[in-house]
Scaffold this motif. Structure first.
Motif, PDB file in Angstrom:
ATOM      1  N   TYR A   1       0.819  -1.202   0.000  1.00 30.08           N
ATOM      2  CA  TYR A   1       0.000   0.000   0.000  1.00 30.08           C
ATOM      3  C   TYR A   1       0.860   1.262   0.000  1.00 30.08           C
ATOM      4  O   TYR A   1       0.592   2.219  -0.719  1.00 30.08           O
ATOM      5  N   ASP A   2       1.884   1.250   0.854  1.00 25.26           N
ATOM      6  CA  ASP A   2       2.745   2.416   0.981  1.00 25.26           C
ATOM      7  C   ASP A   2       4.052   1.976   1.645  1.00 25.26           C
ATOM      8  O   ASP A   2       4.267   0.789   1.902  1.00 25.26           O
ATOM      9  N   GLN A   3       4.902   2.946   1.924  1.00 27.17           N
ATOM     10  CA  GLN A   3       6.220   2.623   2.476  1.00 27.17           C
ATOM     11  C   GLN A   3       6.118   1.999   3.871  1.00 27.17           C
ATOM     12  O   GLN A   3       6.885   1.093   4.211  1.00 27.17           O
ATOM     13  N   SER A   4       5.174   2.458   4.695  1.00 24.67           N
ATOM     14  CA  SER A   4       5.048   1.892   6.041  1.00 24.67           C
ATOM     15  C   SER A   4       4.587   0.441   5.978  1.00 24.67           C
ATOM     16  O   SER A   4       5.016  -0.388   6.800  1.00 24.67           O
ATOM     17  N   HIS A   5       3.726   0.147   5.013  1.00 25.31           N
ATOM     18  CA  HIS A   5       3.278  -1.237   4.825  1.00 25.31           C
ATOM     19  C   HIS A   5       4.455  -2.123   4.436  1.00 25.31           C
ATOM     20  O   HIS A   5       4.634  -3.237   4.972  1.00 25.31           O
ATOM     21  N   LEU A   6       5.288  -1.638   3.531  1.00 25.45           N
ATOM     22  CA  LEU A   6       6.498  -2.378   3.150  1.00 25.45           C
ATOM     23  C   LEU A   6       7.434  -2.535   4.342  1.00 25.45           C
ATOM     24  O   LEU A   6       7.953  -3.630   4.600  1.00 25.45           O
ATOM     25  N   THR A   7       7.639  -1.456   5.075  1.00 23.61           N
ATOM     26  CA  THR A   7       8.601  -1.485   6.183  1.00 23.61           C
ATOM     27  C   THR A   7       8.232  -2.533   7.220  1.00 23.61           C
ATOM     28  O   THR A   7       9.097  -3.265   7.717  1.00 23.61           O
ATOM     29  N   ARG A   8       6.939  -2.629   7.543  1.00 20.28           N
ATOM     30  CA  ARG A   8       6.511  -3.588   8.555  1.00 20.28           C
ATOM     31  C   ARG A   8       6.875  -5.015   8.158  1.00 20.28           C
ATOM     32  O   ARG A   8       7.452  -5.775   8.935  1.00 20.28           O
ATOM     33  N   HIS A   9       6.558  -5.376   6.924  1.00 21.57           N
ATOM     34  CA  HIS A   9       6.831  -6.738   6.477  1.00 21.57           C
ATOM     35  C   HIS A   9       8.310  -6.946   6.155  1.00 21.57           C
ATOM     36  O   HIS A   9       8.860  -8.020   6.400  1.00 21.57           O
ATOM     37  N   PHE A  10       8.949  -5.922   5.610  1.00 26.63           N
ATOM     38  CA  PHE A  10      10.361  -6.037   5.237  1.00 26.63           C
ATOM     39  C   PHE A  10      11.226  -6.282   6.470  1.00 26.63           C
ATOM     40  O   PHE A  10      12.081  -7.175   6.481  1.00 26.63           O
ATOM     41  N   LYS A  11      11.000  -5.519   7.522  1.00 22.25           N
ATOM     42  CA  LYS A  11      11.799  -5.672   8.735  1.00 22.25           C
ATOM     43  C   LYS A  11      11.573  -7.040   9.364  1.00 22.25           C
ATOM     44  O   LYS A  11      12.501  -7.667   9.885  1.00 22.25           O
ATOM     45  N   ARG A  12      10.333  -7.529   9.297  1.00 22.40           N
ATOM     46  CA  ARG A  12      10.032  -8.833   9.881  1.00 22.40           C
ATOM     47  C   ARG A  12      10.714  -9.963   9.119  1.00 22.40           C
ATOM     48  O   ARG A  12      11.205 -10.922   9.717  1.00 22.40           O
ATOM     49  N   LEU A  13      10.778  -9.842   7.790  1.00 20.82           N
ATOM     50  CA  LEU A  13      11.333 -10.923   6.979  1.00 20.82           C
ATOM     51  C   LEU A  13      12.829 -10.783   6.730  1.00 20.82           C
ATOM     52  O   LEU A  13      13.533 -11.788   6.589  1.00 20.82           O
ATOM     53  N   VAL A  14      13.323  -9.552   6.648  1.00 22.78           N
ATOM     54  CA  VAL A  14      14.730  -9.336   6.316  1.00 22.78           C
ATOM     55  C   VAL A  14      15.555  -9.032   7.556  1.00 22.78           C
ATOM     56  O   VAL A  14      16.744  -9.340   7.614  1.00 22.78           O
ATOM     57  N   GLY A  15      14.933  -8.433   8.556  1.00 21.88           N
ATOM     58  CA  GLY A  15      15.635  -8.132   9.801  1.00 21.88           C
ATOM     59  C   GLY A  15      16.010  -6.689   9.972  1.00 21.88           C
ATOM     60  O   GLY A  15      16.373  -6.264  11.078  1.00 21.88           O
ATOM     61  N   VAL A  16      15.944  -5.899   8.900  1.00 18.60           N
ATOM     62  CA  VAL A  16      16.246  -4.469   8.961  1.00 18.60           C
ATOM     63  C   VAL A  16      15.229  -3.731   8.104  1.00 18.60           C
ATOM     64  O   VAL A  16      14.626  -4.313   7.200  1.00 18.60           O
ATOM     65  N   PRO A  17      15.024  -2.429   8.348  1.00 17.65           N
ATOM     66  CA  PRO A  17      14.092  -1.657   7.524  1.00 17.65           C
ATOM     67  C   PRO A  17      14.632  -1.505   6.091  1.00 17.65           C
ATOM     68  O   PRO A  17      15.840  -1.655   5.846  1.00 17.65           O
ATOM     69  N   PRO A  18      13.765  -1.173   5.137  1.00 19.33           N
ATOM     70  CA  PRO A  18      14.198  -1.034   3.744  1.00 19.33           C
ATOM     71  C   PRO A  18      15.308  -0.008   3.561  1.00 19.33           C
ATOM     72  O   PRO A  18      16.245  -0.241   2.787  1.00 19.33           O
ATOM     73  N   GLY A  19      15.203   1.139   4.246  1.00 18.05           N
ATOM     74  CA  GLY A  19      16.222   2.171   4.070  1.00 18.05           C
ATOM     75  C   GLY A  19      17.605   1.693   4.471  1.00 18.05           C
ATOM     76  O   GLY A  19      18.597   1.936   3.778  1.00 18.05           O
ATOM     77  N   ARG A  20      17.676   1.009   5.587  1.00 11.58           N
ATOM     78  CA  ARG A  20      18.970   0.510   6.050  1.00 11.58           C
ATOM     79  C   ARG A  20      19.489  -0.591   5.108  1.00 11.58           C
ATOM     80  O   ARG A  20      20.685  -0.684   4.840  1.00 11.58           O
ATOM     81  N   PHE A  21      18.604  -1.413   4.613  1.00 12.47           N
ATOM     82  CA  PHE A  21      18.982  -2.472   3.674  1.00 12.47           C
ATOM     83  C   PHE A  21      19.588  -1.865   2.411  1.00 12.47           C
ATOM     84  O   PHE A  21      20.617  -2.319   1.907  1.00 12.47           O
ATOM     85  N   ALA A  22      18.949  -0.814   1.922  1.00 15.32           N
ATOM     86  CA  ALA A  22      19.421  -0.185   0.693  1.00 15.32           C
ATOM     87  C   ALA A  22      20.798   0.447   0.882  1.00 15.32           C
ATOM     88  O   ALA A  22      21.632   0.445  -0.022  1.00 15.32           O
ATOM     89  N   ARG A  23      21.061   0.981   2.084  1.00 15.32           N
ATOM     90  CA  ARG A  23      22.361   1.614   2.334  1.00 15.32           C
ATOM     91  C   ARG A  23      23.465   0.563   2.438  1.00 15.32           C
ATOM     92  O   ARG A  23      24.601   0.848   2.225  1.00 15.32           O
TER      93      ARG A  23
END
Length: 260
Positions: free
Chosen positions: A238-260
């Motif tokens: 839906y939006d960035q917060s929706h991605l962040t919630r699932h991304f952090k749960r599955l990857v372990g870090v938020p999207p921004g930190r992953f990208a860096r």
């Protein structure tokens, strides 16, 4: 002075659900009334006594309570501090009308798995999430309710080709998503059987599989330099917060930190 009641109600965009109702009533007592829907009730605090079809019953935290449509009932707190409840009002289409008599005789269901599934559906509906998840959870709940009311064992069998076809359908709709009803119509299968078959075959529910595919797509986009907000919508969130919630749960870090 009595505390004020707390009420939250909404109609989710989920087929089969007429209303979601969360409430804390310090001292409210319901008069005799009826509903035109099935009432699926969880008590989170306190206890409720109610008359249903001229018989006295009780609703307490460990139980799931199911009231049939069009059958008069009332309700009042059985404790001095009131009660807190969560209710799903289910369309009459989700359960066979012939089961109403059984529900009127036995509205209390001592089933920990069913209670956990209803609780999980409430959590899913409270946050903005993929409709497929809510539909899948509701389908499993109504199947288990029908099992309780009919006292027959649900049919379980392995169906690898069907599970594989559903996986292909999910893979083809990662960005757009799809509803459980549309998947069932395309595959010519019962929705609850679809969820059970897929979950048995792959060890994960269809909505969880779809979320994982979306996170994988977002990872590729982020590594290609796409900003997180754009990657979120491009991957079907839906939006960035929706991605962040699932991304952090599955990857372990938020999207921004992953990208860096």
């Amino acid at each position: 002075m009595s505390a004020n009641p707390e009420v939250t109600a909404w109609r989710p965009p989920v087929a089969g659900l007429a209303e979601v109702f969360h409430a804390h009533f310090p001292d409210h007592a319901y008069p005799m009334h009826t509903h035109d829907a099935w009432t699926l009730l969880l008590i989170d605090d306190g206890a409720v006594r109610f008359a249903l079809d001229r018989q006295e019953h009780g609703a307490i935290r460990p139980l799931v309570t199911l009231l049939p449509p069009h059958v008069p009932h009332d309700g009042r707190s059985a404790t001095p501090h009131g009660f807190r409840k969560r209710v799903l009002y289910l369309d009459t289409t989700v359960l066979d009308a012939a089961l109403a008599g059984r529900a009127a005789d036995h509205p209390a269901l001592p089933d920990p798995l069913l209670r956990r599934r209803v609780h999980q559906l409430h959590e899913t509906l409270t946050r903005r999430t993929e409709p497929l998840e809510a539909e899948s959870r509701l389908s499993l709940i109504t199947t288990r309710l029908a099992h309780h009311l009919s006292r027959t064992e649900p049919v379980t069998r392995r169906d690898r080709p069907l599970a594989k076809r559903l996986r292909g359908l999910l893979d083809a709709n990662v960005r757009s998503g799809l509803t459980l009803a549309s998947a069932a119509a395309v595959l010519g299968a019962n929705p609850a059987h679809l969820v059970r078959t897929f979950s048995r075959e792959y060890g994960i529910a269809p909505h969880q599989y779809l979320t994982g595919r979306r996170v994988d797509l977002a990872r590729r986009l982020l590594l290609a330099g796409v900003p997180a907000a754009e990657a979120a919508t491009a991957a079907g969130f839906y939006d960035q917060s929706h991605l962040t919630r699932h991304f952090k749960r599955l990857v372990g870090v938020p999207p921004g930190r992953f990208a860096r």
